[in-house]
Design a protein around this motif. Structure first.
Motif, PDB file in Angstrom:
ATOM      1  N   GLU A 132     -55.817 -41.050   0.883  1.00 21.99           N
ATOM      2  CA  GLU A 132     -54.791 -41.319   1.908  1.00 21.99           C
ATOM      3  C   GLU A 132     -55.187 -42.542   2.714  1.00 21.99           C
ATOM      4  O   GLU A 132     -56.298 -42.615   3.236  1.00 21.99           O
ATOM      5  CB  GLU A 132     -54.645 -40.101   2.825  1.00 21.99           C
ATOM      6  N   LEU A 133     -54.271 -43.516   2.800  1.00 24.74           N
ATOM      7  CA  LEU A 133     -54.496 -44.721   3.603  1.00 24.74           C
ATOM      8  C   LEU A 133     -53.432 -44.795   4.697  1.00 24.74           C
ATOM      9  O   LEU A 133     -52.285 -44.414   4.468  1.00 24.74           O
ATOM     10  CB  LEU A 133     -54.374 -45.990   2.747  1.00 24.74           C
ATOM     11  N   HIS A 134     -53.806 -45.310   5.876  1.00 23.50           N
ATOM     12  CA  HIS A 134     -52.848 -45.599   6.946  1.00 23.50           C
ATOM     13  C   HIS A 134     -52.875 -47.110   7.159  1.00 23.50           C
ATOM     14  O   HIS A 134     -53.906 -47.645   7.581  1.00 23.50           O
ATOM     15  CB  HIS A 134     -53.259 -44.916   8.257  1.00 23.50           C
ATOM     16  N   VAL A 135     -51.783 -47.780   6.855  1.00 23.67           N
ATOM     17  CA  VAL A 135     -51.782 -49.251   6.908  1.00 23.67           C
ATOM     18  C   VAL A 135     -50.842 -49.745   8.002  1.00 23.67           C
ATOM     19  O   VAL A 135     -49.644 -49.449   7.979  1.00 23.67           O
ATOM     20  CB  VAL A 135     -51.354 -49.840   5.547  1.00 23.67           C
ATOM     21  N   LYS A 136     -51.388 -50.519   8.928  1.00 29.07           N
ATOM     22  CA  LYS A 136     -50.566 -51.097  10.002  1.00 29.07           C
ATOM     23  C   LYS A 136     -49.997 -52.424   9.526  1.00 29.07           C
ATOM     24  O   LYS A 136     -50.702 -53.217   8.895  1.00 29.07           O
ATOM     25  CB  LYS A 136     -51.443 -51.320  11.236  1.00 29.07           C
ATOM     26  N   ARG A 137     -48.731 -52.664   9.839  1.00 29.18           N
ATOM     27  CA  ARG A 137     -48.136 -53.948   9.460  1.00 29.18           C
ATOM     28  C   ARG A 137     -48.669 -55.038  10.399  1.00 29.18           C
ATOM     29  O   ARG A 137     -48.610 -54.904  11.624  1.00 29.18           O
ATOM     30  CB  ARG A 137     -46.616 -53.889   9.586  1.00 29.18           C
ATOM     31  N   VAL A 138     -49.226 -56.085   9.810  1.00 29.21           N
ATOM     32  CA  VAL A 138     -49.713 -57.234  10.582  1.00 29.21           C
ATOM     33  C   VAL A 138     -48.669 -58.339  10.406  1.00 29.21           C
ATOM     34  O   VAL A 138     -48.223 -58.578   9.277  1.00 29.21           O
ATOM     35  CB  VAL A 138     -51.087 -57.685  10.032  1.00 29.21           C
ATOM     36  N   PRO A 139     -48.235 -59.008  11.503  1.00 32.83           N
ATOM     37  CA  PRO A 139     -47.243 -60.077  11.333  1.00 32.83           C
ATOM     38  C   PRO A 139     -47.726 -61.104  10.305  1.00 32.83           C
ATOM     39  O   PRO A 139     -48.871 -61.564  10.384  1.00 32.83           O
ATOM     40  CB  PRO A 139     -47.143 -60.701  12.735  1.00 32.83           C
ATOM     41  N   ASP A 140     -46.886 -61.412   9.346  1.00 31.18           N
ATOM     42  CA  ASP A 140     -47.210 -62.352   8.250  1.00 31.18           C
ATOM     43  C   ASP A 140     -48.396 -61.887   7.402  1.00 31.18           C
ATOM     44  O   ASP A 140     -48.993 -62.685   6.678  1.00 31.18           O
ATOM     45  CB  ASP A 140     -47.516 -63.767   8.781  1.00 31.18           C
ATOM     46  N   GLY A 141     -48.736 -60.634   7.487  1.00 32.95           N
ATOM     47  CA  GLY A 141     -49.871 -60.110   6.721  1.00 32.95           C
ATOM     48  C   GLY A 141     -49.521 -60.018   5.243  1.00 32.95           C
ATOM     49  O   GLY A 141     -48.479 -59.464   4.883  1.00 32.95           O
ATOM     50  N   ARG A 142     -50.383 -60.561   4.399  1.00 35.22           N
ATOM     51  CA  ARG A 142     -50.067 -60.594   2.972  1.00 35.22           C
ATOM     52  C   ARG A 142     -50.248 -59.219   2.341  1.00 35.22           C
ATOM     53  O   ARG A 142     -49.363 -58.719   1.653  1.00 35.22           O
ATOM     54  CB  ARG A 142     -50.944 -61.641   2.271  1.00 35.22           C
ATOM     55  N   MET A 143     -51.374 -58.556   2.572  1.00 30.19           N
ATOM     56  CA  MET A 143     -51.580 -57.247   1.938  1.00 30.19           C
ATOM     57  C   MET A 143     -50.780 -56.161   2.664  1.00 30.19           C
ATOM     58  O   MET A 143     -50.128 -55.334   2.011  1.00 30.19           O
ATOM     59  CB  MET A 143     -53.066 -56.880   1.940  1.00 30.19           C
ATOM     60  N   SER A 144     -50.833 -56.167   4.002  1.00 26.41           N
ATOM     61  CA  SER A 144     -50.095 -55.107   4.717  1.00 26.41           C
ATOM     62  C   SER A 144     -48.595 -55.289   4.455  1.00 26.41           C
ATOM     63  O   SER A 144     -47.861 -54.307   4.319  1.00 26.41           O
ATOM     64  CB  SER A 144     -50.427 -55.101   6.210  1.00 26.41           C
ATOM     65  N   GLY A 145     -48.135 -56.539   4.336  1.00 27.25           N
ATOM     66  CA  GLY A 145     -46.731 -56.801   4.022  1.00 27.25           C
ATOM     67  C   GLY A 145     -46.383 -56.253   2.647  1.00 27.25           C
ATOM     68  O   GLY A 145     -45.354 -55.590   2.467  1.00 27.25           O
TER      69      GLY A 145
END
Ligand code: FAD
Ligand code: FES
Length: 323
Positions: A150-163
Protein backbone atom coordinates in the motif's frame (compact mmCIF):
# COMPACT_ATOMS: atom_id res chain seq x y z
CA UNK A 1 40.75 18.50 -9.91
CA UNK A 2 39.94 14.81 -9.26
CA UNK A 3 39.45 12.61 -12.32
CA UNK A 4 36.53 10.16 -12.38
CA UNK A 5 36.99 7.07 -14.53
CA UNK A 6 33.72 5.46 -15.58
CA UNK A 7 33.13 2.88 -18.31
CA UNK A 8 36.62 3.46 -19.74
CA UNK A 9 36.28 7.26 -20.03
CA UNK A 10 37.72 9.99 -17.83
CA UNK A 11 35.82 13.01 -16.54
CA UNK A 12 37.20 16.00 -14.62
CA UNK A 13 35.24 16.68 -11.43
CA UNK A 14 34.96 20.32 -10.35
CA UNK A 15 35.69 21.32 -6.79
CA UNK A 16 32.55 20.90 -4.67
CA UNK A 17 30.81 18.85 -7.37
CA UNK A 18 29.38 15.42 -6.57
CA UNK A 19 30.18 12.46 -8.82
CA UNK A 20 26.54 12.38 -9.90
CA UNK A 21 26.63 16.10 -10.82
CA UNK A 22 29.90 15.64 -12.68
CA UNK A 23 28.73 12.67 -14.77
CA UNK A 24 25.38 14.36 -15.47
CA UNK A 25 27.23 17.53 -16.59
CA UNK A 26 29.14 15.33 -19.03
CA UNK A 27 25.86 14.04 -20.47
CA UNK A 28 25.72 10.62 -18.80
CA UNK A 29 22.47 9.24 -17.44
CA UNK A 30 23.13 7.78 -13.98
CA UNK A 31 20.07 6.47 -12.09
CA UNK A 32 19.14 8.89 -9.29
CA UNK A 33 16.12 10.16 -7.40
CA UNK A 34 16.39 12.02 -4.07
CA UNK A 35 19.93 13.36 -4.70
CA UNK A 36 20.28 13.57 -0.93
CA UNK A 37 21.85 10.25 0.04
CA UNK A 38 18.61 8.58 1.13
CA UNK A 39 16.99 6.45 -1.59
CA UNK A 40 20.15 4.56 -2.72
CA UNK A 41 19.09 4.74 -6.40
CA UNK A 42 22.57 6.07 -7.31
CA UNK A 43 24.46 3.26 -5.53
CA UNK A 44 27.88 2.91 -7.17
CA UNK A 45 31.05 0.94 -6.55
CA UNK A 46 34.61 2.25 -6.29
CA UNK A 47 36.83 0.02 -8.44
CA UNK A 48 39.98 2.08 -7.63
CA UNK A 49 40.32 4.88 -5.10
CA UNK A 50 38.42 5.78 -1.94
CA UNK A 51 34.85 7.05 -1.76
CA UNK A 52 34.24 9.65 0.99
CA UNK A 53 32.92 8.53 4.39
CA UNK A 54 29.91 10.82 3.87
CA UNK A 55 28.92 8.90 0.73
CA UNK A 56 28.86 5.58 2.61
CA UNK A 57 26.66 6.75 5.51
CA UNK A 58 23.60 4.55 5.98
CA UNK A 59 24.91 1.71 3.79
CA UNK A 60 25.19 -1.80 5.19
CA UNK A 61 28.66 -2.68 6.54
CA UNK A 62 28.98 -5.38 3.89
CA UNK A 63 28.47 -2.81 1.11
CA UNK A 64 30.90 -0.33 2.70
CA UNK A 65 33.53 -3.07 2.94
CA UNK A 66 33.19 -3.70 -0.81
CA UNK A 67 33.61 -0.01 -1.72
CA UNK A 68 29.98 0.84 -2.47
CA UNK A 69 28.95 4.49 -2.11
CA UNK A 70 26.20 6.96 -3.07
CA UNK A 71 27.25 9.05 -6.07
CA UNK A 72 24.84 11.91 -5.27
CA UNK A 73 26.65 12.82 -2.05
CA UNK A 74 30.23 11.84 -3.01
CA UNK A 75 32.52 14.83 -3.56
CA UNK A 76 35.76 13.02 -4.38
CA UNK A 77 38.97 14.25 -2.81
CA UNK A 78 41.18 12.27 -5.21
CA UNK A 79 40.94 10.34 -8.50
CA UNK A 80 38.45 7.49 -8.43
CA UNK A 81 37.42 4.73 -10.84
CA UNK A 82 33.82 3.63 -10.42
CA UNK A 83 31.05 1.42 -11.76
CA UNK A 84 27.30 1.47 -11.29
CA UNK A 85 26.43 -0.99 -8.50
CA UNK A 86 25.73 -4.56 -9.44
CA UNK A 87 24.04 -5.42 -6.14
CA UNK A 88 21.09 -3.07 -6.13
CA UNK A 89 17.78 -4.70 -5.35
CA UNK A 90 16.26 -6.70 -8.18
CA UNK A 91 13.24 -5.26 -9.98
CA UNK A 92 9.89 -6.62 -8.84
CA UNK A 93 6.87 -6.40 -11.16
CA UNK A 94 3.66 -5.07 -9.58
CA UNK A 95 0.06 -4.69 -10.76
CA UNK A 96 -2.24 -1.91 -9.55
CA UNK A 97 -5.19 -3.70 -7.94
CA UNK A 98 -6.87 -0.74 -6.24
CA UNK A 99 -6.71 3.02 -6.57
CA UNK A 100 -8.57 5.42 -4.28
CA UNK A 101 -8.30 9.09 -3.32
CA UNK A 102 -7.84 9.45 0.47
CA UNK A 103 -8.34 13.23 0.32
CA UNK A 104 -8.07 15.95 -2.37
CA UNK A 105 -4.37 15.41 -2.95
CA UNK A 106 -3.42 11.93 -1.70
CA UNK A 107 -4.08 8.76 -3.66
CA UNK A 108 -3.84 5.26 -2.19
CA UNK A 109 -2.48 2.58 -4.49
CA UNK A 110 -2.69 -1.08 -3.64
CA UNK A 111 -0.25 -3.18 -5.62
CA UNK A 112 0.03 -6.91 -5.98
CA UNK A 113 3.61 -8.17 -6.37
CA UNK A 114 4.72 -10.84 -8.85
CA UNK A 115 6.95 -12.24 -6.12
CA UNK A 116 7.13 -11.79 -2.36
CA UNK A 117 8.82 -8.54 -1.39
CA UNK A 118 10.97 -8.86 1.69
CA UNK A 119 10.35 -5.79 3.87
CA UNK A 120 9.73 -4.45 7.34
CA UNK A 121 6.73 -2.15 7.93
CA UNK A 122 7.82 1.47 7.50
CA UNK A 123 10.46 0.86 4.82
CA UNK A 124 10.21 2.41 1.36
CA UNK A 125 10.35 1.11 -2.21
CA UNK A 126 11.72 2.80 -5.34
CA UNK A 127 9.05 2.98 -8.04
CA UNK A 128 10.17 3.03 -11.68
CA UNK A 129 8.15 5.09 -14.16
CA UNK A 130 6.98 2.66 -16.89
CA UNK A 131 7.74 5.05 -19.78
CA UNK A 132 10.84 6.95 -18.62
CA UNK A 133 13.99 6.47 -16.54
CA UNK A 134 12.39 8.24 -13.57
CA UNK A 135 12.62 6.59 -10.14
CA UNK A 136 10.91 7.85 -6.95
CA UNK A 137 10.71 6.50 -3.41
CA UNK A 138 7.40 5.76 -1.67
CA UNK A 139 6.93 4.45 1.85
CA UNK A 140 4.97 1.30 2.55
CA UNK A 141 1.81 1.67 4.65
CA UNK A 142 1.17 -2.08 4.47
CA UNK A 143 2.38 -4.92 6.67
CA UNK A 144 4.46 -7.75 5.17
CA UNK A 145 1.75 -10.32 5.95
CA UNK A 146 -0.90 -8.37 4.00
CA UNK A 147 -1.79 -9.37 0.41
CA UNK A 148 -0.85 -6.07 -1.24
CA UNK A 149 1.66 -3.29 -0.94
CA UNK A 150 0.00 0.00 0.00
CA UNK A 151 1.35 3.41 -1.04
CA UNK A 152 -0.01 6.89 -0.20
CA UNK A 153 1.08 9.35 -2.89
CA UNK A 154 0.64 13.11 -2.57
CA UNK A 155 0.24 15.08 -5.78
CA UNK A 156 3.17 17.49 -6.20
CA UNK A 157 2.55 20.43 -8.59
CA UNK A 158 4.19 19.50 -11.92
CA UNK A 159 5.40 16.29 -10.29
CA UNK A 160 6.36 13.72 -12.90
CA UNK A 161 5.95 10.52 -10.87
CA UNK A 162 3.17 11.70 -8.55
CA UNK A 163 1.39 13.10 -11.65
CA UNK A 164 1.71 9.74 -13.40
CA UNK A 165 0.45 7.81 -10.35
CA UNK A 166 -2.49 10.21 -9.86
CA UNK A 167 -3.56 10.78 -13.47
CA UNK A 168 -2.43 7.86 -15.59
CA UNK A 169 -1.86 4.70 -13.56
CA UNK A 170 -5.07 2.68 -13.43
CA UNK A 171 -6.21 -0.64 -12.03
CA UNK A 172 -4.57 -3.43 -14.05
CA UNK A 173 -1.52 -1.35 -15.03
CA UNK A 174 1.91 -2.74 -14.34
CA UNK A 175 5.25 -1.19 -13.41
CA UNK A 176 8.47 -2.14 -11.66
CA UNK A 177 9.82 -1.25 -8.26
CA UNK A 178 12.87 -2.11 -6.21
CA UNK A 179 13.25 -2.39 -2.50
CA UNK A 180 12.76 -2.34 0.24
CA UNK A 181 15.14 0.02 2.04
CA UNK A 182 15.24 2.37 5.02
CA UNK A 183 15.88 1.99 8.73
CA UNK A 184 12.86 3.77 10.19
CA UNK A 185 10.90 0.84 11.59
CA UNK A 186 9.77 -0.76 14.86
CA UNK A 187 12.00 -3.11 16.82
CA UNK A 188 11.01 -5.10 19.88
CA UNK A 189 13.88 -3.81 22.03
CA UNK A 190 11.52 -2.58 24.77
CA UNK A 191 7.80 -3.34 24.62
CA UNK A 192 7.10 -0.93 27.53
CA UNK A 193 8.93 2.09 26.11
CA UNK A 194 6.62 5.06 25.42
CA UNK A 195 6.52 5.95 21.72
CA UNK A 196 6.01 9.36 20.15
CA UNK A 197 5.10 9.21 16.46
CA UNK A 198 4.78 12.35 14.37
CA UNK A 199 3.61 12.04 10.76
CA UNK A 200 3.55 15.05 8.47
CA UNK A 201 1.21 14.68 5.45
CA UNK A 202 1.86 11.36 3.69
CA UNK A 203 4.38 10.66 6.47
CA UNK A 204 1.32 8.81 7.78
CA UNK A 205 2.04 6.03 5.25
CA UNK A 206 5.14 4.59 6.98
CA UNK A 207 3.70 5.53 10.39
CA UNK A 208 0.49 3.55 9.76
CA UNK A 209 2.69 0.54 9.01
CA UNK A 210 5.02 1.11 11.98
CA UNK A 211 2.11 1.65 14.41
CA UNK A 212 0.26 -1.51 13.37
CA UNK A 213 3.51 -3.49 13.39
CA UNK A 214 4.24 -2.32 16.97
CA UNK A 215 0.73 -3.30 18.09
CA UNK A 216 0.94 -6.68 16.32
CA UNK A 217 4.19 -7.38 18.14
CA UNK A 218 2.51 -6.60 21.47
CA UNK A 219 3.89 -3.15 22.25
CA UNK A 220 2.47 -2.21 25.67
CA UNK A 221 3.95 1.26 26.32
CA UNK A 222 1.94 4.40 25.55
CA UNK A 223 1.88 5.44 21.89
CA UNK A 224 1.12 9.07 21.06
CA UNK A 225 0.62 9.53 17.33
CA UNK A 226 0.31 13.04 15.85
CA UNK A 227 -0.75 13.52 12.23
CA UNK A 228 0.04 17.05 11.03
CA UNK A 229 -1.35 18.87 8.02
CA UNK A 230 -1.70 22.48 6.88
CA UNK A 231 -5.52 22.23 6.90
CA UNK A 232 -8.15 19.67 7.79
CA UNK A 233 -8.49 18.72 4.08
CA UNK A 234 -4.93 17.36 4.20
CA UNK A 235 -5.71 14.81 6.93
CA UNK A 236 -6.80 11.27 6.06
CA UNK A 237 -7.33 7.87 7.71
CA UNK A 238 -9.10 9.68 10.59
CA UNK A 239 -11.57 6.81 11.06
CA UNK A 240 -8.85 4.15 10.80
CA UNK A 241 -6.70 5.94 13.40
CA UNK A 242 -9.65 6.51 15.76
CA UNK A 243 -10.56 2.82 15.45
CA UNK A 244 -7.00 1.79 16.39
CA UNK A 245 -7.15 4.17 19.37
CA UNK A 246 -10.48 2.65 20.47
CA UNK A 247 -9.15 -0.89 20.12
CA UNK A 248 -5.88 -0.22 22.00
CA UNK A 249 -6.00 1.83 25.18
CA UNK A 250 -2.28 2.68 24.89
CA UNK A 251 -2.83 4.42 21.51
CA UNK A 252 -3.54 8.19 21.57
CA UNK A 253 -4.27 9.76 18.17
CA UNK A 254 -3.96 13.54 17.81
CA UNK A 255 -4.77 15.04 14.38
CA UNK A 256 -3.25 18.54 14.03
CA UNK A 257 -3.80 21.40 11.60
CA UNK A 258 -1.82 24.59 11.10
CA UNK A 259 -4.79 26.64 9.85
CA UNK A 260 -8.48 26.56 10.74
CA UNK A 261 -10.21 24.98 13.71
CA UNK A 262 -8.66 22.06 15.57
CA UNK A 263 -10.18 18.74 14.41
CA UNK A 264 -12.10 16.59 16.94
CA UNK A 265 -9.66 15.29 19.55
CA UNK A 266 -6.83 17.23 17.93
CA UNK A 267 -4.91 20.48 18.09
CA UNK A 268 -4.37 23.61 15.99
CA UNK A 269 -0.98 25.25 15.47
CA UNK A 270 2.57 24.62 14.38
CA UNK A 271 3.38 20.92 14.85
CA UNK A 272 6.78 21.63 16.34
CA UNK A 273 5.24 23.93 18.97
CA UNK A 274 2.43 21.46 19.63
CA UNK A 275 4.95 18.68 20.31
CA UNK A 276 7.10 21.03 22.41
CA UNK A 277 4.21 22.04 24.67
CA UNK A 278 2.46 18.65 24.83
CA UNK A 279 5.64 16.61 25.40
CA UNK A 280 7.92 18.73 27.63
CA UNK A 281 10.01 15.70 28.62
CA UNK A 282 10.86 12.85 26.24
CA UNK A 283 13.54 11.27 28.40
CA UNK A 284 13.30 7.50 27.87
CA UNK A 285 10.91 7.82 24.89
CA UNK A 286 11.39 6.39 21.41
CA UNK A 287 10.49 8.83 18.64
CA UNK A 288 9.46 8.32 15.00
CA UNK A 289 9.12 11.31 12.62
CA UNK A 290 8.21 10.99 8.93
CA UNK A 291 7.32 13.29 6.05
CA UNK A 292 8.36 16.79 4.93
CA UNK A 293 12.17 16.99 5.33
CA UNK A 294 12.34 20.49 6.86
CA UNK A 295 9.68 19.71 9.47
CA UNK A 296 11.23 16.29 10.22
CA UNK A 297 14.60 17.97 10.76
CA UNK A 298 13.07 20.55 13.14
CA UNK A 299 11.10 17.89 15.04
CA UNK A 300 14.20 15.76 15.55
CA UNK A 301 15.92 18.76 17.18
CA UNK A 302 12.86 19.49 19.31
CA UNK A 303 12.65 15.88 20.53
CA UNK A 304 16.38 15.73 21.25
CA UNK A 305 16.17 18.98 23.24
CA UNK A 306 13.24 17.47 25.18
CA UNK A 307 15.46 14.60 26.31
CA UNK A 308 15.02 11.81 23.71
CA UNK A 309 18.33 10.05 23.07
CA UNK A 310 19.57 10.35 19.45
CA UNK A 311 19.70 6.53 18.93
CA UNK A 312 16.02 6.48 19.99
CA UNK A 313 14.98 8.96 17.28
CA UNK A 314 14.02 7.29 13.98
CA UNK A 315 13.17 9.41 10.98
CA UNK A 316 12.06 9.09 7.38
CA UNK A 317 12.45 12.51 5.69
CA UNK A 318 10.81 12.57 2.24
CA UNK A 319 13.74 14.42 0.66
CA UNK A 320 13.48 15.45 -2.98
CA UNK A 321 15.72 17.02 -5.55
CA UNK A 322 15.13 20.71 -6.38
CA UNK A 323 15.93 20.01 -10.04
C1 FAD B 1 12.55 7.71 1.55
C2 FAD B 1 11.43 8.49 0.87
C3 FAD B 1 10.11 8.11 1.07
C4 FAD B 1 9.08 8.82 0.45
N1 FAD B 1 7.79 8.43 0.69
C5 FAD B 1 6.78 9.13 0.12
C6 FAD B 1 5.41 8.73 0.36
O1 FAD B 1 5.12 7.74 1.06
N2 FAD B 1 4.43 9.48 -0.21
C7 FAD B 1 4.71 10.58 -1.00
O2 FAD B 1 3.75 11.20 -1.49
N3 FAD B 1 5.99 10.95 -1.25
C8 FAD B 1 7.02 10.25 -0.73
N4 FAD B 1 8.32 10.61 -1.00
C9 FAD B 1 8.56 11.70 -1.98
C10 FAD B 1 8.59 11.10 -3.42
O3 FAD B 1 9.70 10.24 -3.55
C11 FAD B 1 8.73 12.17 -4.53
O4 FAD B 1 9.77 13.05 -4.22
C12 FAD B 1 7.45 12.98 -4.75
O5 FAD B 1 6.36 12.12 -5.06
C13 FAD B 1 7.65 13.98 -5.93
O6 FAD B 1 8.08 13.29 -7.06
P1 FAD B 1 7.60 13.76 -8.52
O7 FAD B 1 8.37 12.97 -9.52
O8 FAD B 1 6.12 13.76 -8.60
O9 FAD B 1 8.06 15.28 -8.55
P2 FAD B 1 9.30 15.88 -9.42
O10 FAD B 1 8.95 15.80 -10.85
O11 FAD B 1 10.55 15.27 -8.94
O12 FAD B 1 9.29 17.39 -8.93
C14 FAD B 1 8.49 18.42 -9.51
C15 FAD B 1 8.81 19.73 -8.78
O13 FAD B 1 8.30 19.70 -7.44
C16 FAD B 1 9.35 19.84 -6.49
N5 FAD B 1 9.03 18.88 -5.41
C17 FAD B 1 9.21 17.56 -5.43
N6 FAD B 1 8.74 17.01 -4.29
C18 FAD B 1 8.24 18.03 -3.56
C19 FAD B 1 7.62 18.11 -2.28
N7 FAD B 1 7.40 17.02 -1.54
N8 FAD B 1 7.26 19.32 -1.84
C20 FAD B 1 7.46 20.44 -2.60
N9 FAD B 1 8.06 20.42 -3.81
C21 FAD B 1 8.42 19.24 -4.28
C22 FAD B 1 10.65 19.50 -7.23
O14 FAD B 1 11.75 20.17 -6.69
C23 FAD B 1 10.34 19.96 -8.64
O15 FAD B 1 10.57 21.34 -8.76
C24 FAD B 1 9.37 9.93 -0.39
C25 FAD B 1 10.70 10.30 -0.59
C26 FAD B 1 11.72 9.60 0.02
C27 FAD B 1 13.16 10.01 -0.21
S1 FES C 1 20.72 8.30 -2.64
FE1 FES C 1 21.57 9.16 -4.42
S2 FES C 1 19.85 9.69 -5.60
FE2 FES C 1 18.98 9.04 -3.71
Amino acid sequence: MPIITFEGHQYDCRQDETILECLTRHGLLIPSSCQNGVCQTCLSKAVKGEPTAESQKGLKDTLVAQGYFLACVCKPQADIEMAVADVSHADVGVTVVEKQMLNESVVRLRLSCDETLDYVAGQFVNVKHPMTELVRSYSLASLPDEDCLELHVKRVPDGRMSGYLHDQAKVGDRFLLTGAAGDCFYTEKDLQQPLLMVAVGTGLAPMYGILRDALQRGHRGDIHIYHASLAVQGLYYIDEMNTLAQQHENVHYIPCVMHGEAPAGGQQGDIQQIVQSSMPSLRGWRVYVCGDPAIVHGLKQTCFMAGAAMPDIYSDPFVFSEK
